[in-house]
Design an enzyme around this catalytic site. Structure first.
Site, PDB file in Angstrom:
ATOM      1  N   HIS A   1       0.842  -1.205   0.000  1.00 27.73           N
ATOM      2  CA  HIS A   1       0.000   0.000   0.000  1.00 27.73           C
ATOM      3  C   HIS A   1       0.880   1.260   0.000  1.00 27.73           C
ATOM      4  O   HIS A   1       0.595   2.222  -0.708  1.00 27.73           O
ATOM      5  CB  HIS A   1      -0.880   0.062   1.257  1.00 27.73           C
ATOM      6  CG  HIS A   1      -1.928  -1.003   1.370  1.00 27.73           C
ATOM      7  ND1 HIS A   1      -2.077  -1.789   2.487  1.00 27.73           N
ATOM      8  CD2 HIS A   1      -2.907  -1.412   0.513  1.00 27.73           C
ATOM      9  CE1 HIS A   1      -3.100  -2.615   2.329  1.00 27.73           C
ATOM     10  NE2 HIS A   1      -3.621  -2.419   1.135  1.00 27.73           N
TER      11      HIS A   1
ATOM     12  N   SER B   1      -3.050  -7.561   3.109  1.00 28.56           N
ATOM     13  CA  SER B   1      -3.233  -7.423   4.564  1.00 28.56           C
ATOM     14  C   SER B   1      -3.609  -8.774   5.173  1.00 28.56           C
ATOM     15  O   SER B   1      -3.148  -9.124   6.258  1.00 28.56           O
ATOM     16  CB  SER B   1      -4.341  -6.415   4.869  1.00 28.56           C
ATOM     17  OG  SER B   1      -4.041  -5.165   4.320  1.00 28.56           O
TER      18      SER B   1
HETATM   19  P1  ADP Z   1      -9.945  -3.502  -0.383  1.00 28.04           P
HETATM   20  O1  ADP Z   1     -10.657  -4.175   0.754  1.00 28.04           O
HETATM   21  O2  ADP Z   1     -10.661  -2.339  -0.968  1.00 28.04           O
HETATM   22  O3  ADP Z   1      -9.369  -4.431  -1.448  1.00 28.04           O
HETATM   23  P2  ADP Z   1      -7.240  -3.234   0.566  1.00 28.04           P
HETATM   24  O4  ADP Z   1      -6.791  -2.436   1.734  1.00 28.04           O
HETATM   25  O5  ADP Z   1      -7.024  -4.697   0.621  1.00 28.04           O
HETATM   26  O6  ADP Z   1      -8.723  -2.817   0.372  1.00 28.04           O
HETATM   27  O7  ADP Z   1      -6.542  -2.674  -0.752  1.00 28.04           O
HETATM   28  C1  ADP Z   1      -6.681  -1.357  -1.192  1.00 28.04           C
HETATM   29  C2  ADP Z   1      -6.088  -1.233  -2.581  1.00 28.04           C
HETATM   30  O8  ADP Z   1      -4.692  -1.515  -2.529  1.00 28.04           O
HETATM   31  C3  ADP Z   1      -6.655  -2.196  -3.621  1.00 28.04           C
HETATM   32  O9  ADP Z   1      -6.664  -1.541  -4.876  1.00 28.04           O
HETATM   33  C4  ADP Z   1      -5.642  -3.318  -3.650  1.00 28.04           C
HETATM   34  O10 ADP Z   1      -5.639  -3.990  -4.878  1.00 28.04           O
HETATM   35  C5  ADP Z   1      -4.376  -2.536  -3.435  1.00 28.04           C
HETATM   36  N1  ADP Z   1      -3.295  -3.341  -2.865  1.00 28.04           N
HETATM   37  C6  ADP Z   1      -3.337  -4.157  -1.793  1.00 28.04           C
HETATM   38  N2  ADP Z   1      -2.148  -4.740  -1.565  1.00 28.04           N
HETATM   39  C7  ADP Z   1      -1.313  -4.290  -2.542  1.00 28.04           C
HETATM   40  C8  ADP Z   1       0.049  -4.543  -2.911  1.00 28.04           C
HETATM   41  N3  ADP Z   1       0.785  -5.421  -2.228  1.00 28.04           N
HETATM   42  N4  ADP Z   1       0.555  -3.905  -3.981  1.00 28.04           N
HETATM   43  C9  ADP Z   1      -0.217  -3.057  -4.685  1.00 28.04           C
HETATM   44  N5  ADP Z   1      -1.509  -2.775  -4.435  1.00 28.04           N
HETATM   45  C10 ADP Z   1      -2.058  -3.384  -3.368  1.00 28.04           C
END
Ligand code: ADP
Length: 159
Positions: free
Chosen positions: A17, A128
Site C-alpha cells: 500500500h 493485509s
Molecule cells: P480492499 O478491501 O478495498 O481491497 P485493501 O486495503 O485490501 O482494500 O486494498 C486497497 C487497494 O490496494 C486495492 O486496490 C488493492 O488492490 C491494493 N493493494 C493491496 N495490496 C497491494 C500490494 N501489495 N501492492 C499493490 N496494491 C495493493
C-alpha cells in the site's frame, strides 16, 4: 488542483500500500487515503487505529491526507472534489473485481477516472490478510509492514 482518492480497508497498511501511495502522490496534487468504515466487513483494527498506522507510515509526504469514509465512494469523492481514484493491481486475480468496481463508479459518476497502478514486483504477493495470517502464527513479517505495524500485529496476536 487534481485530487485523487486511494480507498481501501488497510487492515493494516502494508509496504505494498505504501508503495502505491508514494507513487500516486507523485502524479497528482493531493492524495486522500480513504479508509473504509464498513460494518459488514469484520476488521482486526478499528478505523482509528488503521488511520494512525497509515499516518505513521507516511512521514514526509506533504500532499497526502488520511480520512475515513462510509457509504458510497463516489459520494465521498464528490464531497472532497476528487476526480481520480487510485487502485493497486497485483495479479490477474485482482483484475475482474477491480474492473467491476471501476465501471460501476464510472456509471454512477462519469467525471471520475480510476487509475490502476501495478504493484511493485517486490510486493505483488502481499495482502493485509496474508500478513495477518503469518503474524497470527508468529511468523516474521518485518519485510511486509513497517516496524510500528509489526509491533501492533504482535500485540494483537500476543506474540
Ligand atoms: P480492499 O478491501 O478495498 O481491497 P485493501 O486495503 O485490501 O482494500 O486494498 C486497497 C487497494 O490496494 C486495492 O486496490 C488493492 O488492490 C491494493 N493493494 C493491496 N495490496 C497491494 C500490494 N501489495 N501492492 C499493490 N496494491 C495493493
Amino acid at each position: 488542483m487534481k485530487v485523487g482518492i486511494y480507498p481501501g480497508s488497510f487492515d493494516p497498511i502494508t509496504n505494498g500500500h505504501i508503495n502505491i501511495i508514494e507513487r500516486a502522490a507523485k502524479i497528482t496534487d493531493k492524495v486522500i487515503v480513504a479508509v473504509l468504515n464498513n460494518n459488514a466487513k469484520t476488521a482486526l483494527f478499528t478505523v482509528e487505529d488503521r488511520i494512525k498506522m497509515i499516518k505513521d507510515s507516511l512521514s514526509g509526504l506533504s500532499n497526502v491526507e488520511v480520512r475515513s469514509f462510509d457509504g458510497l465512494l463516489i459520494d465521498f469523492a464528490k464531497n472532497e472534489g476528487a476526480t481520480l481514484i487510485f487502485r493497486g493491481l497485483r495479479a490477474v486475480s485482482d483484475y475482474e473485481y477491480e474492473m467491476q468496481l471501476a465501471h460501476t463508479n464510472k456509471a454512477l459518476y462519469p467525471d471520475i477516472e480510476t487509475i490502476f497502478l501495478q504493484s511493485d514486483t517486490k510486493h505483488s504477493y502481499l495482502s493485509s490478510s496474508i500478513v495477518k495470517e503469518v503474524a497470527s502464527y508468529g511468523g516474521d513479517i518485518s519485510e511486509f509492514v513497517p516496524s510500528h505495524v509489526e509491533a501492533k500485529l504482535k500485540m494483537c496476536y500476543n506474540r
